[in-house]
Design an enzyme around this catalytic site. Structure first.
Site, PDB file in Angstrom:
ATOM      1  N   GLY A  96       0.787  -1.220   0.000  1.00 48.68           N
ATOM      2  CA  GLY A  96       0.000   0.000   0.000  1.00 48.68           C
ATOM      3  C   GLY A  96       0.816   1.264   0.000  1.00 48.68           C
ATOM      4  O   GLY A  96       0.298   2.350  -0.272  1.00 48.68           O
ATOM      5  N   LYS A 117      10.038   2.200   0.305  1.00 50.89           N
ATOM      6  CA  LYS A 117       8.930   2.170   1.255  1.00 50.89           C
ATOM      7  C   LYS A 117       8.541   3.605   1.595  1.00 50.89           C
ATOM      8  O   LYS A 117       9.367   4.385   2.056  1.00 50.89           O
ATOM      9  CB  LYS A 117       9.348   1.414   2.521  1.00 50.89           C
ATOM     10  N   ASP A 256       1.090 -11.758   6.827  1.00 52.70           N
ATOM     11  CA  ASP A 256       1.717 -10.944   5.782  1.00 52.70           C
ATOM     12  C   ASP A 256       3.056 -10.391   6.229  1.00 52.70           C
ATOM     13  O   ASP A 256       3.794  -9.811   5.418  1.00 52.70           O
ATOM     14  CB  ASP A 256       0.786  -9.802   5.351  1.00 52.70           C
TER      15      ASP A 256
END
Length: 491
Positions: A96, A117, A256
């Protein structure tokens, strides 16, 4: 032409084999440009191992790549899709706020992911802004590099740049992008995603890719997918044992956040334990203690069971037999973990061989540490250097009896006491990233733009087993507080 020459001189040697997998596994996604990338920190030892040029990385073009404003040759930026059990609840996820540029081929021929990131929105942002704040990115840099120095498999941090933009979390904060280096970003959640929304053939493609990427020594005549499951279990058993041995608490062990490669990944609300307590929780969102220190081995086993479930169609054509193979493999995790943990604890106490009573000796020490609120790291450090005056438990009759039993145990092995203390010195760190020291460094960096505090901390953390005098100040405990230490995801 000049720009391309600059990038080549930087040393980028990128490919993206993940981009050749089925298109449902990811979305092609470029980083969102930022107005003013500024380099904050660069990991020079890592740069060398990656075959990069530090001077070129510090140039305008180099920083533009680290900020996502330029794409180096060979990169194919993408956001990976995955799912996950978050605090036990299954959901669709994905990158995301991260973009995988590609895989750097190192001078030794290794293939490692290069990920930005905090690089902007993706189709998996779920309403988020896709950005990251400076504090959490520096925190991941500090903790991941400390873990690497401790000898624990981990993703690494190559660089952090500020974006010139603010992000809104609880307050307005400086935006930042971290360049993360990983063996890969394939997660248990990646397999869960393909198992749920892909085909069996796509699942096979992912499994074969993972074998090729991480487990190439599979024999041609064995069940390659059972081999994959067992190897992942082995790596996780070794990894979680090492976490426990240094008092590391991940904070959010969702599926995850479990990497198939066996690396520690996704440093959000993580921290190291000071006072020994199995119930220790640092994450502000883990209100029920699901991911407490003492629960980490059990949760790892639970996550591996979810991984095994995804592989059932590949393990055997007969579902009942596939389930039996998976259950047998996963049931072996507890024994493998226990073996790694017990071996590590023996080493922390200078024990070379095995006796049946060793575990009770270890548990008795841990029980005393919990009862008398002994600091986990400093207790073992004191035993290593025979400095037993600093902790209240060292003056008790309980400890005197335990110490006598321990010394007798050391005397029942062929190796000398000196050899035992050398072993302990190599297994008991002098220093961990103490929570108050990490916060001190982050506060100076974020509020005062003073990065020297962080640089000094990183320097002492880089040699945890050196036991040199300059580390002493960093091993002291914080002042007592009525408020428990809490960390946050930083999303």
């Amino acid at each position: 032409m000049t720009e391309r020459k600059t990038i080549i001189e930087t040393g980028w040697n990128l490919d993206n084999s993940y981009a050749r997998l089925p298109k449902t596994f990811f979305t092609r996604q470029s980083p969102t440009p930022i107005p003013s990338p500024k380099l904050i920190i660069l990991n020079y030892p890592l740069i060398t191992s990656l075959g990069l040029n530090s001077q070129a990385l510090q140039s305008n073009d180099g920083v533009a790549v680290l900020g996502g404003n330029k794409i180096p040759e060979g990169a194919l930026p993408l956001a990976q899709a995955y799912a996950g059990h978050q605090f036990g609840h299954f959901t669709l996820l994905g990158d995301g706020r991260a973009v995988l540029l590609g895989e750097q081929i190192t001078p030794l021929g290794e293939r490692v992911d290069i990920q930005l990131k905090g690089s902007g929105k993706t189709p998996y942002s779920r309403g988020g802004d896709g950005r990251a704040a400076l504090g959490p990115m520096l925190r991941e840099y500090i903790i991941s590099e400390a873990m690497n120095a401790l000898g624990i498999a981990t993703t690494r941090s190559l660089a952090v740049v500020t974006t010139g933009e603010s992000v809104i979390r609880e307050t307005e904060q400086s935006g930042a992008i971290m360049t993360r280096v990983a063996a890969s970003h394939i997660r248990v959640g990646t397999f869960q995603y393909v198992s749920k929304w892909g085909t069996v053939e796509e699942l096979r493609v992912l499994a074969d890719y993972t074998l090729q990427r991480h487990f190439q020594d599979v024999d041609a005549d064995e069940n390659r997918y059972l081999f994959l499951l067992k190897e992942v279990i082995k790596r996780q058993a070794a990894l979680i044992a090492k976490w426990q041995l240094v008092g590391f608490i991940h904070g959010v062990m969702n599926t995850d956040n479990m990497a198939i490669s066996g690396e520690t990944i996704d440093y959000g609300p993580c921290a190291f334990m000071d006072v020994y307590d199995k119930a220790t929780v640092f994450s502000s969102i883990d209100v029920y203690g699901r991911y407490a220190y003492g629960n980490q081995p059990k949760i790892a086993g639970w996550n591996l069971a979810r991984f095994a479930e995804t592989l059932l169609p590949l393990l055997h054509v007969n579902q009942d037999h596939a389930v039996k193979l998976a259950q047998d493999a996963v049931s072996g995790f507890t024994e493998l973990y226990h073996y790694n943990w017990l071996s590590g604890m023996r080493a922390k106490l200078g024990i070379f061989n095995e006796e049946l009573q060793d575990e009770s000796l270890i548990e008795d020490l841990l029980s005393m540490m919990q009862k008398y609120r002994g600091d986990y790291t400093n207790t073992f450090r004191a035993l290593t250097f025979d400095k037993l005056e600093d902790n209240v438990m060292f003056g008790t009759k309980e400890f005197a009896h335990w110490h006598e039993m321990w010394q007798a145990r050391l005397g029942r092995q062929q190796e000398s006491k000196d050899s035992s203390y050398k072993l302990m010195k190599s297994c008991n760190p002098a220093i961990i990233p103490r929570n108050h020291r990490v916060e001190e460094a982050l506060e100076a960096a974020v509020k005062q733009r003073d990065y020297s505090v962080m640089e000094r901390l990183l320097d002492v953390l880089s040699r945890p087993y050196a036991h040199y005098p300059e580390q002493a100040d960093y091993s002291t405990l914080p002042e007592p507080s009525t408020c428990p230490y809490r960390t946050y995801c930083g999303t």
